[in-house]
Design an enzyme around this catalytic site. Sequence first.
Site, PDB file in Angstrom:
ATOM      1  N   GLY A   1       0.799  -1.216   0.000  1.00 19.23           N
ATOM      2  CA  GLY A   1       0.000   0.000   0.000  1.00 19.23           C
ATOM      3  C   GLY A   1       0.831   1.266   0.000  1.00 19.23           C
TER       4      GLY A   1
ATOM      5  N   LEU B   1       0.548   3.576  -2.202  1.00 18.70           N
ATOM      6  CA  LEU B   1       1.026   3.384  -3.572  1.00 18.70           C
ATOM      7  C   LEU B   1       1.584   4.674  -4.172  1.00 18.70           C
ATOM      8  CD1 LEU B   1      -1.986   1.229  -4.832  1.00 18.70           C
ATOM      9  CD2 LEU B   1       0.154   0.453  -3.780  1.00 18.70           C
TER      10      LEU B   1
ATOM     11  N   GLU C   1       4.064   6.126  -7.878  1.00 17.01           N
ATOM     12  CA  GLU C   1       4.124   5.852  -9.328  1.00 17.01           C
ATOM     13  C   GLU C   1       4.872   4.565  -9.673  1.00 17.01           C
ATOM     14  OE1 GLU C   1       5.359   9.423 -11.548  1.00 17.01           O
ATOM     15  OE2 GLU C   1       4.310  10.487  -9.947  1.00 17.01           O
ATOM     16  N   GLY C   2       5.767   4.143  -8.772  1.00 16.88           N
ATOM     17  CA  GLY C   2       6.449   2.865  -8.993  1.00 16.88           C
ATOM     18  C   GLY C   2       5.414   1.739  -9.016  1.00 16.88           C
ATOM     19  N   HIS C   3       4.525   1.716  -7.996  1.00 18.80           N
ATOM     20  CA  HIS C   3       3.448   0.714  -7.991  1.00 18.80           C
ATOM     21  C   HIS C   3       2.546   0.926  -9.205  1.00 18.80           C
ATOM     22  CE1 HIS C   3       4.197   1.194  -3.520  1.00 18.80           C
ATOM     23  NE2 HIS C   3       4.376  -0.103  -3.675  1.00 18.80           N
TER      24      HIS C   3
ATOM     25  N   GLN D   1       7.457  -9.780   7.609  1.00 21.29           N
ATOM     26  CA  GLN D   1       8.692  -9.373   6.937  1.00 21.29           C
ATOM     27  C   GLN D   1       9.369  -8.184   7.615  1.00 21.29           C
ATOM     28  OE1 GLN D   1       6.429  -8.552   3.151  1.00 21.29           O
ATOM     29  NE2 GLN D   1       7.874  -6.867   2.954  1.00 21.29           N
TER      30      GLN D   1
ATOM     31  N   SER E   1       9.719   5.545  -3.416  1.00 27.28           N
ATOM     32  CA  SER E   1       9.556   4.573  -2.339  1.00 27.28           C
ATOM     33  C   SER E   1       8.519   5.111  -1.367  1.00 27.28           C
ATOM     34  CB  SER E   1      10.891   4.393  -1.604  1.00 27.28           C
ATOM     35  OG  SER E   1      10.672   3.758  -0.351  1.00 27.28           O
TER      36      SER E   1
HETATM   37  O1  PAF Z   1       7.659  -5.191  -2.109  1.00 28.34           O
HETATM   38  C1  PAF Z   1       6.741  -5.176  -1.259  1.00 28.34           C
HETATM   39  O2  PAF Z   1       6.005  -4.203  -1.112  1.00 28.34           O
HETATM   40  C2  PAF Z   1       6.538  -6.389  -0.361  1.00 28.34           C
HETATM   41  O3  PAF Z   1       7.747  -6.953   0.002  1.00 28.34           O
HETATM   42  C3  PAF Z   1       5.602  -7.442  -0.970  1.00 28.34           C
HETATM   43  C4  PAF Z   1       6.176  -8.053  -2.231  1.00 28.34           C
HETATM   44  C5  PAF Z   1       4.248  -6.815  -1.265  1.00 28.34           C
HETATM   45  C6  PAF Z   1       5.374  -8.586   0.029  1.00 28.34           C
HETATM   46  O4  PAF Z   1       4.780  -8.125   1.201  1.00 28.34           O
END
Ligand code: PAF
Length: 279
Positions: free
Chosen positions: A31, A33, A35-37, A61, A185
């Site tokens: 989330g 988000l 422009e990369g996403h 993670q 980012s």
């Molecule tokens: O790159 C990310 O945002 C995360 O590591 C991902 C791939 C959504 C996994 O939680």
Amino acid sequence: MNIVKTVDQVRAQVKAWRAEGLSVGLVPTMGYLHEGHGSLISKAVEQNDRVVVSVFVNPTQFGPNEDLEAYPRDMNRDSALCEKLGASLIFNPEPSEMYRPGFCTHVNMDVLTSTLCGASRPVHFGGVCTVCSKLFNIVKPDRAYFGQKDAQQLAIIRRMVEDLNMDLEIVACPIVREEDGLAKSSRNTYLNEDERKAALVLSKAIFLGQDMVKDGATSAAEVKKAMTDLINSEPLARIDYVEIVDGLTMQPVEEIGAPTLAAIAVYIGKTRLIDNFIV
Ligand code: PAF
């Protein structure tokens, strides 16, 4: 925008699409988000009949002293962007939906996770592999989209898909940068004005390394030193790593050949940013 919270809802929707013979793309995200996403979503919309964007800040993670709580969230904005770019569904589960009571199965990987971000974030890639395996099993996409900015993550996901015979294609999309060069980012939002200026040292180091290689440099030590010296010239920057590794195994190389990955992680104040280039 159609936003669903449960695994059953996603499965029902994907099943209905499949019954119509439609192809499905998945863009896994945490989330907030940018422009990369956006470039991943657009690519997915171009290549698939339907696109699922998962928005899930995956707790497994994050290490104990990392930014899980502070990680920026803005579902309204995310949903508007997904709608605008033509995504079909957002999967936005609660942690309790993804990690049910008694959860104890994890996907871990050796070798590729031992260097770079894996060395400084020991639990990170286990969490990424586990959540991506789950997302692939839940959505069963034809294709899943990952950014080149997280180059080690991309290599790891490709390896996992190959090693575990997962039946989908991994599509990589190039790094998207701000006009001045800083890689986009979600964590850029943590930077204050001075730090934002200082953060430019990352892309400067990347461009410097890239130019040296274009001009014929093949010694990893030489390129690493030039990049390191440049980053160290910025008082607000503290290097986590500057590494040149084999593009598939993520192990350090002495000679720069193809495929090679030059990757950096640098703290600007308290914010840890990454960038890279691929030869
Ligand atoms: O790159 C990310 O945002 C995360 O590591 C991902 C791939 C959504 C996994 O939680």
